[in-house]
Motif scaffolding. Structure first.
Motif: not given
Length: 167
Positions: A114-139
């Motif tokens: 689901n969306k929460k698991k997708s975000i969690e997986t991405a966070i686990e795969n980055t070393g960034a200090e700041l995580i910014v989330t957005t949707d695929a239909d945004c500009l």
């Protein structure tokens, strides 16, 4: 019957009072003024996507136009078991700061994803200090990321919630 009407009227009044309270609070928030600051925060923009073949190229082009240094931000698109060509479109954009994570490589059962698991997986795969989330239909405009980072660096906040403008 009259008691239900009274209860409905009372709940409506309570709702309106709460709404007005929040509106006044929103209007009291001072506008954040940006500067020409040089940033040092590593940022990861996470975009969970399921069946976003029609939108994903637009959001990626929008992110590639950011005036934030490409050396300090990465984009992770998480394809959450899309049944269209979302992943294929993203693969056309892959470069040093754009990555694709396909949830099918992490979870065998798409019902568990689901969306929460997708975000969690991405966070686990980055070393960034700041995580910014957005949707695929945004500009976003070209200052979107630099404004968020400047606010983050200026205020040392723990979380930023920004409004969305609907067109």
């Amino acid at each position: 019957m009259i008691t239900y009407t009274i209860i409905a009227d009372l709940l409506t009044i309570i709702y309106m009072v709460i709404f007005i309270f929040y509106l006044i609070g929103w209007l009291k928030i001072p506008e954040f003024k940006t500067t020409e600051k040089v940033f040092s925060t590593k940022v990861c923009v996470v975009i969970p996507a399921r069946n976003e073949e029609e939108n994903i190229a637009v959001v990626l082009n929008s992110l590639l136009q950011q005036n934030y240094s490409k050396d300090f931000f990465e984009i992770i698109i998480v394809d959450d078991f899309s049944e269209d060509k979302t992943a294929s479109v993203v693969k056309d954009y892959l470069q040093s700061n754009i990555r694709l994570i396909e949830m099918k490589n992490f979870i065998n059962d798409k019902l568990l994803s689901n969306k929460k698991k997708s975000i969690e997986t991405a966070i686990e795969n980055t070393g960034a200090e700041l995580i910014v989330t957005t949707d695929a239909d945004c500009l976003m405009n070209e200052n979107w990321l630099s404004t968020l980072v400047e606010f983050y660096e200026t205020t040392n906040c723990k979380m930023i919630v920004a409004p969305v403008l609907l067109n």
